[in-house]
Design an enzyme around this catalytic site. Structure first.
Site, PDB file in Angstrom:
ATOM      1  N   ARG A 180       0.771  -1.268   0.048  1.00 34.50           N
ATOM      2  CA  ARG A 180      -0.022  -0.119   0.105  1.00 34.50           C
ATOM      3  C   ARG A 180       0.898   1.436   0.020  1.00 34.50           C
ATOM      4  O   ARG A 180       0.343   2.237   0.563  1.00 34.50           O
ATOM      5  CB  ARG A 180      -0.818  -0.030   1.168  1.00 34.50           C
ATOM      6  CG  ARG A 180      -1.916  -1.222   1.047  1.00 34.50           C
ATOM      7  CD  ARG A 180      -2.775  -0.776   0.184  1.00 34.50           C
ATOM      8  NE  ARG A 180      -4.074  -1.803   0.419  1.00 34.50           N
ATOM      9  CZ  ARG A 180      -4.264  -3.186  -0.214  1.00 34.50           C
ATOM     10  NH1 ARG A 180      -2.871  -3.705  -0.688  1.00 34.50           N
ATOM     11  NH2 ARG A 180      -5.201  -3.785   0.056  1.00 34.50           N
ATOM     12  N   SER A 191     -10.690  -0.618   3.103  1.00 34.78           N
ATOM     13  CA  SER A 191     -10.140  -0.657   4.421  1.00 34.78           C
ATOM     14  C   SER A 191      -9.657   0.565   4.623  1.00 34.78           C
ATOM     15  O   SER A 191      -8.935   1.291   4.038  1.00 34.78           O
ATOM     16  CB  SER A 191      -8.763  -1.601   4.070  1.00 34.78           C
ATOM     17  OG  SER A 191      -8.832  -2.840   3.827  1.00 34.78           O
ATOM     18  N   GLU A 229      -5.018   3.779   6.053  1.00 36.30           N
ATOM     19  CA  GLU A 229      -4.708   3.647   4.763  1.00 36.30           C
ATOM     20  C   GLU A 229      -5.195   4.817   3.650  1.00 36.30           C
ATOM     21  O   GLU A 229      -4.538   5.159   2.726  1.00 36.30           O
ATOM     22  CB  GLU A 229      -5.200   2.186   4.201  1.00 36.30           C
ATOM     23  CG  GLU A 229      -4.626   1.624   2.882  1.00 36.30           C
ATOM     24  CD  GLU A 229      -5.702   1.156   1.957  1.00 36.30           C
ATOM     25  OE1 GLU A 229      -6.703   1.881   1.628  1.00 36.30           O
ATOM     26  OE2 GLU A 229      -5.898  -0.115   1.907  1.00 36.30           O
TER      27      GLU A 229
HETATM   28  P1  FAD Z   1      -8.957   8.498  -5.200  1.00 33.49           P
HETATM   29  O1  FAD Z   1      -9.492   8.294  -4.089  1.00 33.49           O
HETATM   30  O2  FAD Z   1      -9.613   9.568  -6.095  1.00 33.49           O
HETATM   31  O3  FAD Z   1      -7.365   9.021  -4.905  1.00 33.49           O
HETATM   32  C1  FAD Z   1      -6.631   8.063  -4.094  1.00 33.49           C
HETATM   33  C2  FAD Z   1      -5.108   8.963  -3.968  1.00 33.49           C
HETATM   34  O4  FAD Z   1      -4.426   8.992  -5.355  1.00 33.49           O
HETATM   35  C3  FAD Z   1      -5.317  10.682  -3.498  1.00 33.49           C
HETATM   36  O5  FAD Z   1      -4.199  10.925  -2.837  1.00 33.49           O
HETATM   37  C4  FAD Z   1      -5.393  11.225  -4.950  1.00 33.49           C
HETATM   38  O6  FAD Z   1      -4.864  12.485  -4.874  1.00 33.49           O
HETATM   39  C5  FAD Z   1      -4.122  10.462  -5.803  1.00 33.49           C
HETATM   40  N1  FAD Z   1      -4.530  10.386  -7.132  1.00 33.49           N
HETATM   41  C6  FAD Z   1      -5.858   9.707  -7.787  1.00 33.49           C
HETATM   42  N2  FAD Z   1      -5.607   9.849  -8.916  1.00 33.49           N
HETATM   43  C7  FAD Z   1      -4.100  10.177  -9.485  1.00 33.49           C
HETATM   44  C8  FAD Z   1      -3.493  10.746 -10.662  1.00 33.49           C
HETATM   45  N3  FAD Z   1      -4.113  10.662 -11.884  1.00 33.49           N
HETATM   46  N4  FAD Z   1      -2.231  11.051 -10.358  1.00 33.49           N
HETATM   47  C9  FAD Z   1      -1.732  11.358  -9.233  1.00 33.49           C
HETATM   48  N5  FAD Z   1      -2.286  11.180  -8.166  1.00 33.49           N
HETATM   49  C10 FAD Z   1      -3.675  10.630  -8.266  1.00 33.49           C
HETATM   50  N6  FAD Z   1      -7.710  -0.581  -2.672  1.00 33.49           N
HETATM   51  C11 FAD Z   1      -6.763  -1.719  -2.767  1.00 33.49           C
HETATM   52  O7  FAD Z   1      -5.512  -1.466  -3.023  1.00 33.49           O
HETATM   53  N7  FAD Z   1      -7.256  -3.289  -2.445  1.00 33.49           N
HETATM   54  C12 FAD Z   1      -8.653  -3.401  -2.376  1.00 33.49           C
HETATM   55  O8  FAD Z   1      -9.074  -4.583  -2.354  1.00 33.49           O
HETATM   56  C13 FAD Z   1      -9.525  -2.349  -2.282  1.00 33.49           C
HETATM   57  N8  FAD Z   1     -10.841  -2.460  -1.969  1.00 33.49           N
HETATM   58  C14 FAD Z   1     -11.649  -1.399  -1.927  1.00 33.49           C
HETATM   59  C15 FAD Z   1     -13.222  -1.693  -1.795  1.00 33.49           C
HETATM   60  C16 FAD Z   1     -13.843  -0.645  -1.637  1.00 33.49           C
HETATM   61  C17 FAD Z   1     -15.472  -0.949  -1.373  1.00 33.49           C
HETATM   62  C18 FAD Z   1     -13.525   0.746  -1.664  1.00 33.49           C
HETATM   63  C19 FAD Z   1     -14.477   1.987  -1.435  1.00 33.49           C
HETATM   64  C20 FAD Z   1     -12.183   1.084  -1.860  1.00 33.49           C
HETATM   65  C21 FAD Z   1     -11.289  -0.216  -1.908  1.00 33.49           C
HETATM   66  N9  FAD Z   1     -10.071   0.136  -2.055  1.00 33.49           N
HETATM   67  C22 FAD Z   1      -9.102  -0.807  -2.262  1.00 33.49           C
HETATM   68  C23 FAD Z   1      -9.309   1.441  -2.184  1.00 33.49           C
HETATM   69  C24 FAD Z   1      -9.308   2.213  -3.482  1.00 33.49           C
HETATM   70  O9  FAD Z   1     -10.370   1.548  -4.655  1.00 33.49           O
HETATM   71  C25 FAD Z   1      -8.176   2.191  -4.303  1.00 33.49           C
HETATM   72  O10 FAD Z   1      -7.026   2.798  -3.351  1.00 33.49           O
HETATM   73  C26 FAD Z   1      -7.995   2.961  -5.645  1.00 33.49           C
HETATM   74  O11 FAD Z   1      -7.067   2.761  -6.436  1.00 33.49           O
HETATM   75  C27 FAD Z   1      -8.527   4.663  -5.434  1.00 33.49           C
HETATM   76  O12 FAD Z   1      -8.586   4.936  -6.739  1.00 33.49           O
HETATM   77  P2  FAD Z   1      -9.473   6.386  -6.887  1.00 33.49           P
HETATM   78  O13 FAD Z   1      -9.671   6.847  -8.452  1.00 33.49           O
HETATM   79  O14 FAD Z   1     -10.754   6.364  -6.483  1.00 33.49           O
HETATM   80  O15 FAD Z   1      -8.610   7.316  -6.074  1.00 33.49           O
HETATM   81  N1  EPU Z   2     -10.855 -10.528  10.036  1.00 34.76           N
HETATM   82  C1  EPU Z   2     -11.506 -10.558  11.305  1.00 34.76           C
HETATM   83  N2  EPU Z   2     -12.589  -9.474  11.506  1.00 34.76           N
HETATM   84  C2  EPU Z   2     -12.899  -8.552  10.701  1.00 34.76           C
HETATM   85  C3  EPU Z   2     -12.237  -8.590   9.528  1.00 34.76           C
HETATM   86  C4  EPU Z   2     -11.175  -9.585   9.271  1.00 34.76           C
HETATM   87  O1  EPU Z   2     -11.329 -11.291  12.476  1.00 34.76           O
HETATM   88  O2  EPU Z   2     -13.826  -7.952  10.943  1.00 34.76           O
HETATM   89  C5  EPU Z   2      -9.852 -11.416   9.955  1.00 34.76           C
HETATM   90  C6  EPU Z   2     -10.391 -12.669   9.414  1.00 34.76           C
HETATM   91  O3  EPU Z   2      -9.500 -13.574  10.009  1.00 34.76           O
HETATM   92  C7  EPU Z   2      -9.914 -12.666   7.951  1.00 34.76           C
HETATM   93  C8  EPU Z   2      -8.524 -11.989   7.933  1.00 34.76           C
HETATM   94  O4  EPU Z   2      -8.846 -10.882   9.008  1.00 34.76           O
HETATM   95  O5  EPU Z   2      -9.857 -14.100   7.621  1.00 34.76           O
HETATM   96  C9  EPU Z   2      -8.365 -10.995   6.761  1.00 34.76           C
HETATM   97  O6  EPU Z   2      -9.541 -10.255   6.394  1.00 34.76           O
HETATM   98  P1  EPU Z   2      -9.920 -10.243   4.618  1.00 34.76           P
HETATM   99  O7  EPU Z   2      -9.500 -11.171   3.973  1.00 34.76           O
HETATM  100  O8  EPU Z   2     -11.242  -9.448   4.581  1.00 34.76           O
HETATM  101  O9  EPU Z   2      -8.668  -9.183   4.215  1.00 34.76           O
HETATM  102  P2  EPU Z   2      -8.039  -8.053   5.044  1.00 34.76           P
HETATM  103  O10 EPU Z   2      -6.900  -8.291   5.488  1.00 34.76           O
HETATM  104  O11 EPU Z   2      -9.003  -7.417   6.262  1.00 34.76           O
HETATM  105  C10 EPU Z   2      -6.911  -6.800   2.857  1.00 34.76           C
HETATM  106  C11 EPU Z   2      -6.978  -5.675   2.260  1.00 34.76           C
HETATM  107  C12 EPU Z   2      -8.236  -5.330   1.253  1.00 34.76           C
HETATM  108  C13 EPU Z   2      -8.236  -6.471   0.130  1.00 34.76           C
HETATM  109  C14 EPU Z   2      -8.218  -8.110   1.032  1.00 34.76           C
HETATM  110  C15 EPU Z   2      -8.135  -9.231   0.058  1.00 34.76           C
HETATM  111  C16 EPU Z   2      -5.487  -4.208   3.648  1.00 34.76           C
HETATM  112  C17 EPU Z   2      -5.580  -3.030   4.211  1.00 34.76           C
HETATM  113  N3  EPU Z   2      -6.709  -4.448   3.077  1.00 34.76           N
HETATM  114  O12 EPU Z   2      -8.239  -6.905   3.746  1.00 34.76           O
HETATM  115  O13 EPU Z   2      -7.920  -4.296   0.509  1.00 34.76           O
HETATM  116  O14 EPU Z   2      -9.251  -6.374  -0.670  1.00 34.76           O
HETATM  117  O15 EPU Z   2      -7.121  -8.131   1.978  1.00 34.76           O
HETATM  118  O16 EPU Z   2      -6.947  -9.427  -0.374  1.00 34.76           O
HETATM  119  O17 EPU Z   2      -4.621  -4.800   3.081  1.00 34.76           O
HETATM  120  C18 EPU Z   2      -8.523  -2.132   0.663  1.00 34.76           C
HETATM  121  O18 EPU Z   2      -7.300  -1.674   0.730  1.00 34.76           O
HETATM  122  O19 EPU Z   2      -9.104  -0.885   0.701  1.00 34.76           O
HETATM  123  C19 EPU Z   2      -9.064  -3.420   0.803  1.00 34.76           C
HETATM  124  C20 EPU Z   2     -10.234  -3.630   0.908  1.00 34.76           C
END
Ligand code: FAD
Ligand code: EPU
Length: 339
Positions: free
Chosen positions: A164, A238, A334
């Site tokens: 991240r 997250s 994050e």
């Molecule tokens: P924004 O929120 O618009 O911007 C994020 C940051 O990037 C800001 O600092 C912004 O200034 C900068 N930025 C954006 N675009 C540019 C650009 N073109 N040039 C320079 N800087 C820029 N993230 C994960 O890694 N894994 C996941 O599994 C994951 N699951 C998610 C699930 C949900 C339901 C949600 C809501 C979010 C999740 N995220 C996850 C977080 C998010 O989807 C990612 O971080 C994504 O890359 C953000 O994209 P965005 O375009 O919305 O960025």
């Molecule tokens: N867990 C709990 N309670 C909870 C949530 C999780 O006990 O309420 C424990 C469980 O044991 C579960 C483990 O945590 O098995 C891991 O949970 P999960 O698989 O949901 O993944 P996570 O570690 O919580 C990360 C990323 C996610 C990504 C998933 C799948 C980060 C900060 N988050 O979540 O990314 O989608 O793994 O790879 O690394 C994001 O960055 O926004 C994001 C959603």
């Protein structure tokens, strides 16, 4: 001609659904428009926020500066032997790009299915899910340098990707606007199915030799079951990173909390599941004012309606304090905090 709007509500431009006003707002559709914008020196001096899908940020208050929404589109691809090189505009929707590749049998992005947001933001925090990170498929990106107005290409080594993390979040923060990202994919899948939930879901579906589409569908299914849909309940995924700690600290914690959820990390370190830590502190599914944690995933903070950025931020501080008190582990946010 660029249209710079005044006093624009950002409510529909951030997935938390926080209502904040941008003093100035401009949408960029072509990379050349960036040069045009910054020809006027007033914008160079102004506080600035680059916005993609707004799915990884929390707006604490009205934004007293210029919001630049990057909407540069276009996907180009070139096949060389079994390698596929795809270059996508920063404003493409990430999951549209994933689908573009899945449909054509280009392997590499399937584990990253259904992550919200734009292509341009994907390198910023080196998005990751289900055992794959952006850096595994990243070739290079092209970015506008605010200081000089030049376009610069960054290869993988330049980006200093980590969990991240990237140079764009650290030493290069605020200096570049990414306009396109190039990926290196393959016609021959090398699946990463090590994540327990993927294995289990494939088994439940009696799939023994999965296709790219199978993996994408399984990942999407798992995500929908755990994560709230921002179109119905505001959130930014997250809220905190999973903390990475040293082996010694981990041994002490495990002696006290034998069930602690953990994974091996780099250099003998240990990654803890922040969701578990937060749940153990009693926060899972808690509603606090207009905010709270998601009932199926304590690591996700939500807006139950009308929450301000400050309210969510204060709540996140409470969580940090209680996890620190119970486990001696300091959670790091994050989500990008915009003040
Ligand atoms: P924004 O929120 O618009 O911007 C994020 C940051 O990037 C800001 O600092 C912004 O200034 C900068 N930025 C954006 N675009 C540019 C650009 N073109 N040039 C320079 N800087 C820029 N993230 C994960 O890694 N894994 C996941 O599994 C994951 N699951 C998610 C699930 C949900 C339901 C949600 C809501 C979010 C999740 N995220 C996850 C977080 C998010 O989807 C990612 O971080 C994504 O890359 C953000 O994209 P965005 O375009 O919305 O960025
Ligand atoms: N867990 C709990 N309670 C909870 C949530 C999780 O006990 O309420 C424990 C469980 O044991 C579960 C483990 O945590 O098995 C891991 O949970 P999960 O698989 O949901 O993944 P996570 O570690 O919580 C990360 C990323 C996610 C990504 C998933 C799948 C980060 C900060 N988050 O979540 O990314 O989608 O793994 O790879 O690394 C994001 O960055 O926004 C994001 C959603």
């Amino acid at each position: 001609m660029l249209q710079i709007q005044r006093n624009v509500s950002l409510k529909n431009f951030n997935t938390f659904g926080v209502d904040a006003i941008a003093k100035y707002f401009v949408e960029i559709n072509k990379k050349e428009e960036l040069a045009e914008l910054f020809m006027d020196p007033q914008w160079k001096q102004m506080k600035m926020l680059v916005l993609g899908g707004g799915s990884n940020l929390l707006l604490l208050k009205d934004f007293d500066g210029l919001v630049i929404r990057v909407n540069i589109r276009g996907i180009e691809h070139r096949i060389s032997h079994n390698e596929v090189f795809i270059e996508a505009g920063a404003g493409e929707v990430w999951n549209d790009l994933v689908n573009f590749c899945v449909i054509r049998g280009y392997a590499g992005l399937e584990n990253l299915s259904l992550i919200p947001g734009s292509v341009g933001a994907s390198p910023i925090q080196n998005i990751g899910a289900y055992g794959v990170e952006l850096q595994d498929v990243f070739h290079s990106c092209n970015a506008f340098e605010l200081q000089t107005g030049a376009f610069k290409t960054f290869n993988k080594e330049d980006c200093h990707f980590g969990y991240r993390e990237s140079a764009f979040k650290n030493e290069l923060k605020g200096q570049y606007i990414i306009v396109s990202v190039k990926f290196q994919l393959s016609l021959i899948p090398h699946f990463n199915l090590t994540y327990g939930a993927i294995e289990q879901e494939l088994k439940d579906r009696n799939i023994t030799s999965p296709t790219i589409r199978d993996v994408s569908q399984v990942v999407s299914h798992i995500r929908v079951s755990k994560l709230p849909d921002p179109s119905t309940i505001g959130n930014a995924g997250s809220f905190f990173k999973n903390p990475v700690i040293g082996a010694e600290q981990f041994d002490q914690l495990q002696a006290k909390f034998s069930e602690i959820v953990h994974y091996p990390a780099k250099d003998g370190q240990v990654k803890l599941a922040a969701g578990w830590l937060i749940e153990q502190c009693g926060w899972k599914g808690k509603v606090v004012g207009n905010t709270g944690t998601w009932k199926n995933q304590a690591l996700v903070l939500v807006n139950h309606g009308g929450a301000t950025g400050e309210e969510v931020y204060t709540f996140s501080s409470q969580i940090i304090d209680s996890v620190y008190t119970k486990f001696g582990v300091m959670l790091q946010r994050e989500v990008n905090i915009i003040s």
